[in-house]
Motif scaffolding. Structure first.
Motif, mmCIF file in Angstrom:
data_model
loop_
_atom_site.group_PDB
_atom_site.id
_atom_site.type_symbol
_atom_site.label_atom_id
_atom_site.label_comp_id
_atom_site.label_asym_id
_atom_site.label_seq_id
_atom_site.Cartn_x
_atom_site.Cartn_y
_atom_site.Cartn_z
ATOM 1 N N LEU A 622 -48.275 -79.159 93.639
ATOM 2 C CA LEU A 622 -48.148 -77.864 94.299
ATOM 3 C C LEU A 622 -48.546 -76.740 93.344
ATOM 4 C CD1 LEU A 622 -47.359 -76.602 96.979
ATOM 5 C CD2 LEU A 622 -45.067 -76.331 96.089
ATOM 6 N N PHE A 623 -49.807 -76.406 93.374
ATOM 7 C CA PHE A 623 -50.313 -75.325 92.565
ATOM 8 C C PHE A 623 -50.374 -74.044 93.395
ATOM 9 C CE2 PHE A 623 -52.173 -78.983 90.402
ATOM 10 C CZ PHE A 623 -52.035 -78.633 89.070
ATOM 11 N N ASN A 624 -50.608 -72.949 92.716
ATOM 12 C CA ASN A 624 -51.107 -71.784 93.436
ATOM 13 C C ASN A 624 -52.436 -71.406 92.799
ATOM 14 O OD1 ASN A 624 -50.530 -69.504 91.420
ATOM 15 N ND2 ASN A 624 -48.517 -70.485 91.622
ATOM 16 N N ASP A 652 -58.601 -58.837 91.455
ATOM 17 C CA ASP A 652 -57.759 -60.021 91.283
ATOM 18 C C ASP A 652 -56.846 -60.214 92.467
ATOM 19 O OD1 ASP A 652 -58.248 -59.249 88.167
ATOM 20 O OD2 ASP A 652 -57.802 -61.379 88.399
ATOM 21 N N ASP A 653 -56.714 -61.461 92.876
ATOM 22 C CA ASP A 653 -55.705 -61.828 93.875
ATOM 23 C C ASP A 653 -54.660 -62.660 93.148
ATOM 24 O OD1 ASP A 653 -54.142 -62.891 95.875
ATOM 25 O OD2 ASP A 653 -55.728 -64.135 96.736
ATOM 26 N N CYS A 654 -53.567 -61.987 92.784
ATOM 27 C CA CYS A 654 -52.445 -62.674 92.137
ATOM 28 C C CYS A 654 -51.319 -62.858 93.154
ATOM 29 C CB CYS A 654 -51.935 -61.877 90.952
ATOM 30 S SG CYS A 654 -53.186 -61.452 89.748
ATOM 31 N N GLY A 655 -51.665 -62.852 94.429
ATOM 32 C CA GLY A 655 -50.627 -62.919 95.448
ATOM 33 C C GLY A 655 -49.816 -61.637 95.435
ATOM 34 N N LEU A 724 -41.780 -66.289 97.136
ATOM 35 C CA LEU A 724 -42.059 -64.960 96.610
ATOM 36 C C LEU A 724 -43.475 -64.496 96.955
ATOM 37 C CD1 LEU A 724 -39.549 -65.865 94.854
ATOM 38 C CD2 LEU A 724 -40.469 -64.389 93.086
ATOM 39 N N GLY A 725 -44.322 -65.468 97.324
ATOM 40 C CA GLY A 725 -45.704 -65.119 97.658
ATOM 41 C C GLY A 725 -46.567 -64.837 96.459
ATOM 42 N N VAL A 726 -46.073 -65.213 95.267
ATOM 43 C CA VAL A 726 -46.798 -64.874 94.042
ATOM 44 C C VAL A 726 -47.780 -65.969 93.648
ATOM 45 C CG1 VAL A 726 -44.965 -63.417 93.119
ATOM 46 C CG2 VAL A 726 -44.958 -65.860 92.597
ATOM 47 N N LYS A 727 -48.815 -65.555 92.954
ATOM 48 C CA LYS A 727 -49.726 -66.483 92.276
ATOM 49 C C LYS A 727 -49.702 -66.112 90.799
ATOM 50 C CE LYS A 727 -52.594 -66.431 96.448
ATOM 51 N NZ LYS A 727 -53.891 -66.077 97.071
ATOM 52 N N GLY A 728 -50.129 -67.013 89.955
ATOM 53 C CA GLY A 728 -50.119 -66.738 88.515
ATOM 54 C C GLY A 728 -51.014 -65.570 88.167
ATOM 55 N N ALA A 729 -50.702 -64.905 87.062
ATOM 56 C CA ALA A 729 -51.510 -63.751 86.671
ATOM 57 C C ALA A 729 -51.988 -63.838 85.229
ATOM 58 C CB ALA A 729 -50.707 -62.466 86.858
#
Lengths: 779, 162
Positions: A622-624, A652-655, A724-729
């Motif tokens: 399970l990645f983002n 950038d799309d970091c979620g 949280l809807g986040v992706k790594g940054a």
């Protein structure tokens, strides 16, 4: 919620401390009775150790002890080995040599530690280290990545016979060849992905203290979270129970992947403290950072892309040689495969994909995870292929990409390598980046530069990375009787601003004011057992989710207590903005926290206090997928070869962005490391395996003048695989920058017909390419 | 052989006995235990150790403690007011996210003040070139440059003479 909630550009809590000199880095730690340790390091790239004579050094002023690899072995100290295992298609396993903490019998790279000298002062230890006489028999050595594949290259590990540890392939190449053969257009690129020295600004250091009475070993060192180092040191090296090993990092001056590793020096310093009975302090200098910190990148790629008559990709083949160095790092050999190889197709819809990897040994510092850890290499080669495809088909660089990107209506998209990309707006990223960089107006700007005798170029690079990090991260949240909240974490902020972002989450979820939230981190004695640390762009989602779940548990428990206080039904209690309400009555979370200390206020059988933990377990795959498009614009002085960045737009799309202020900082920093790779940085070994770039005088760290203002924008698409809807940054910038920059320089140099220059695009390389092109034309 | 050295650090008279080879940064960190000043390299490139000697930015790893005899030295610990209020340069670094890990920060702030004093109302280009001797690995310099540009205006307006 409020000015400190999710999404607000909150200024950092940690800054006042760090801005007033109150940070506590490892060299700021001193323990009464400490001795200073200095390592004796190999001046040879490959040599047999005939003898180590310590007599003269032992007699020098202030010397307490000198230890060699034989002392460690005699005491049963463990060895290091890689966590990675892989095999070729026939099932033959990779050769995985073990590494002793101090070299025994042989040295295999320049800088490998051979002995440690302990003395009363730093100066005495350094002077005595000069007196340790090591008798070496020099052997032929190999430093070249491409050269190590040659069967006649001097073997780093003669017992294996070859410098190729394994030839890994995702599938038989023939399965893709049939698709490649039907391509109308085929393009190839050959890339040297240059070796980098990560160089956090804090040089490595360690202070170890052993308490013989309790058997407790305490180590202060810069890390990215001590839990994994604790386990490795205790079980693998010192052979003591994990709960007798404590690792403390108060402040750490940058990590970038390589500070999270268990280095041999850490084990030696701990063991030397136990053996000598004195606390041991080792302050590495910058030169030791160059010759003993793991290095990054160092791949050679040969890649081929096949396209049909519409400019659609029909096949992709990539051959990678990875230089692992003299030993295998914890994760090094995995980087071109599960680190980055799996996402080589990037943002593009590519069904037929073959890749092979040869991790090779050389007489150099081992390589391991450095910001992006395989993804910058993957994205760079894919984007270079796209530029080559644009050139070969006559399509514009953005058009060839538009025809191949994964569209939003294809999401979730299962890649051919089995990664499920949940979300992303790849066309939108390009549109936004091209609009904000005024791509359309470039031609006018180019003509203006031309009038001034300058070449001007513009380039773009798409990227996607798989962020996640390994299995678990446990977080603990406590609200004390005074109403203040504390987050106990094993994630470890070494610049990322967790103290701030976690406090924003607590205010959002529990209504405890931002200023009443504190973070306890950097100590295995306080971090939850299920923690792992901060790496792989994982803390926002794993740490953030742990805080969310722990907060949910606090609210659930709080509702039960509030119901008793309000003499109502638990089901009737609601919670919002830090207040529990039931009917007309209400009670704040602070009041509940205070009441929770008294058993008489609690329902039957409930434990006192508001103190909850949650262990976030990541499902295996399970990645983002942080993604984006960067556009870079450069101006080149053809007489000097200097490429100056004059414009940079990062989309950038970091979620979901928890704190734009902090996420922008991550993007800027990642870009700087990406531009460093592409413009200034290179690690050079000569044919004898001597490191030619061993200080900031020879190694080109990027400076402020190398950059222009970066325009950073978000094209936020909520991640669907975490609440949280986040992706790594953390790693995105380093993925996007090299390709955008190199594309821009090649665009500027296109009047000369120059197609390729290997990174870094230093003035001498650009100047030479122009000179060569001119003389070829004249001939 | 040890030699007596006297100087003023952050407004207070200090003295100590040092070897001839003792660097100013060693005197500050190891003798006085003022650990806000950092050492990031061995070759005078990184600027983590910048302090002010008689009001000018100096890399304290590249001057002997004895050379600083009788001078007035200011370190990062000496910038904030007694009531804890930050110097405008410190405030600007906080406002513009001019720091992440914080290791290069003391040197950057001390250098930033020096730049602002020599270039009131400094522009971005000037600041970028003036930072030649200071390396940051975290921020991409964006917040640092913005902070120094901003603080140079604040300091010029206030007639700052710390």
């Amino acid at each position: 919620m409020g000015q400190f909630g999710i999404g607000q550009p909150v200024r950092r809590k940690e800054d006042v401390r760090l801005l007033t000199g109150k940070g506590v880095y490892t060299d700021d730690v001193n323990i009464d009775g400490q001795v200073f340790g200095v390592f004796v390091r190999s001046p040879q790239a490959n040599a047999v150790i005939n003898a180590i004579d310590i007599e003269t050094a032992l007699a020098a002023e202030g010397v307490v002890a000198i230890y060699t690899g034989e002392d460690l072995a005699a005491d049963g100290v463990g060895t290091l080995e890689t966590e990675v295992e892989m095999a070729d298609l026939a099932g033959n396993p990779m050769f995985r040599p073990k590494r002793t903490l101090l070299a025994t019998g042989k040295v295999r790279f320049l800088g490998e530690p051979v002995a440690i000298v302990l003395a009363e002062t730093q100066e005495q230890a350094r002077a005595a280290a000069e007196l340790v006489m090591v008798d070496y028999d020099q052997l032929p050595s190999i430093a070249s990545t491409a050269g190590a594949v040659d069967p006649s290259s001097p073997p780093v590990w003669p017992e294996h016979g070859s410098n190729v540890s394994v030839h890994w392939e995702n599938r038989p190449a023939s399965e893709i060849d049939v698709h490649m053969e039907r391509a109308k257009t085929r393009v190839t690129v050959d890339i040297v992905n240059n070796r980098l020295v990560p160089n956090p600004m804090e040089p490595r250091a360690a202070v170890a203290h052993f308490d013989a009475a309790t058997g407790m070993m305490t180590l202060y060192a810069p890390t990215q979270g001590g839990r994994r180092i604790q386990g490795g040191l205790a079980k693998g090296i010192l052979k003591i129970p994990a709960d007798k090993m404590r690792v403390i990092s108060q402040d750490t001056g940058g990590g970038f992947g390589i500070r999270g590793k268990l280095y041999p020096e850490l084990g030696v310093v701990c063991w030397a403290a136990r053996r000598s009975g004195r606390p041991v302090k080792w302050r590495g200098d910058r030169n030791e950072t160059f010759v003993s910190d793991y290095h990054g990148r160092d791949q050679v790629n040969h890649a081929e892309l096949g396209l049909d008559e519409n400019g659609r990709v029909v096949a992709l083949k990539v051959h990678t040689i990875l230089n692992v160095g003299a030993y295998m790092g914890e994760n090094g050999p995995r980087l071109p495969i599960s680190g980055g190889g799996r996402i080589i197709p990037g943002v593009y819809d590519i069904e037929n994909f073959y890749f092979s990897v040869k991790p090779v040994f050389t007489n150099t510092v081992p390589t391991d995870t450095y910001r992006g850890a395989g993804r910058p290499e993957a994205n760079f080669l894919m984007e270079r292929l796209m530029d080559a495809a644009a050139d070969a088909t006559g399509l514009a660089r953005d058009e060839i990409r538009r025809r191949n990107v994964i569209r939003q209506d294809q999401m979730p998209y299962m890649t051919q390598m089995g990664l499920l990309i949940d979300s992303g707006d790849f066309i939108g990223n390009m549109d936004m980046a091209m609009e904000h960089s005024d791509w359309k107006g470039f031609e006018a700007r180019r003509k203006e530069s031309e009038k001034n005798g300058r070449l001007r170029g513009i380039g773009l690079g798409n990227f996607v990375e798989a962020a996640g990090g390994r299995p678990t991260e446990e977080m603990r949240v406590r609200i004390s009787a005074d109403g203040k909240a504390t987050v106990f974490a094993g994630t470890y902020s070494h610049g990322q601003g967790h103290e701030t972002v976690y406090a924003q989450l607590i205010e959002e979820y529990l209504g405890v004011p931002f200023d009443d939230v504190s973070l306890v981190q950097g100590d295995t004695a306080t971090s939850p057992m299920g923690s792992a640390g901060t790496f792989g762009s994982r803390s926002s989602w794993m740490g953030g989710l742990g805080i969310r779940r722990s907060s949910d548990a606090i609210v659930a428990k709080g509702k039960k207590i509030a119901a008793k206080l309000l003499q109502g039904d638990e089901e009737a209690v609601s919670f919002e903005n830090g207040v529990f309400s039931a009917g007309a009555g209400s009670v704040t979370i602070q009041e509940v926290a205070k009441a929770a200390q008294e058993p008489k206020n609690l329902p039957e059988g409930m434990e006192p206090g508001l103190d909850e933990s949650f262990n976030v377990k990541r499902d295996a795959e399970l990645f983002n997928f942080p993604n984006g498009c960067h556009v870079c614009e450069v101006e080149i002085d053809p007489d000097l070869g200097i490429a100056q960045i004059v414009g940079y737009t990062a989309v950038d799309d970091c979620g979901v962005v928890l704190n734009p202020f902090i996420v922008h900082g991550q993007v800027y920093g990642g870009i700087a490391q990406g531009i460093g790779q592409a413009l200034t940085e290179n690690t050079v070994y000569d044919a004898e395996g001597q490191l030619m770039t061993g200080s900031f005088m020879d190694y080109g760290m990027p400076k402020a003048q190398h950059f222009s203002h970066i325009e950073a924008l978000f094209n936020e698409v909520r991640c669907k695989t975490n609440d949280l809807g986040v992706k790594g940054a953390g790693e995105a910038g380093a993925c996007g920058a090299p390709s955008a920059f190199v594309s821009a320089v090649m665009n500027a140099l296109s009047p000369y017909g120059i197609k390729h220059i290997d990174m870094p695009l230093t003035p001498d390389r650009i100047w030479q390419a122009i000179a060569d092109a001119k003389s070829a034309k004249a001939a | 052989m040890l030699t007596e050295v006297n100087m003023t650090i952050n407004g207070a008279a200090v003295s100590g006995k040092v070897e001839a080879r003792t660097l100013l940064v060693e005197f500050i960190r190891d003798h006085l235990k003022l650990t806000g000043t950092h050492v990031g390299c061995d070759t005078t490139q990184c600027g983590c150790c910048v302090v002010h000697v008689d009001g000018r930015a100096v890399k304290s790893c590249t001057i002997l403690a004895l050379q600083a005899r009788g001078t007035s030295v200011t370190t990062i610990e000496g910038l904030a007011a007694a009531d804890g209020s930050l110097h405008p340069m410190q405030e600007a670094f906080r406002e513009h996210h001019g720091l992440q890990c914080g290791f290069c920060t003391p040197g950057m702030v001390m250098m930033g003040i020096d730049i602002a004093r020599r270039h009131p109302n400094a522009d971005e280009h000037t600041v970028r070139h003036e930072l030649e001797g200071n390396i940051c690995r975290c921020t991409g310099y964006q917040g640092i440059v913005e902070a120094i540009v901003d603080a140079s205006r604040v300091m010029a307006t206030a007639g700052e003479k710390v």
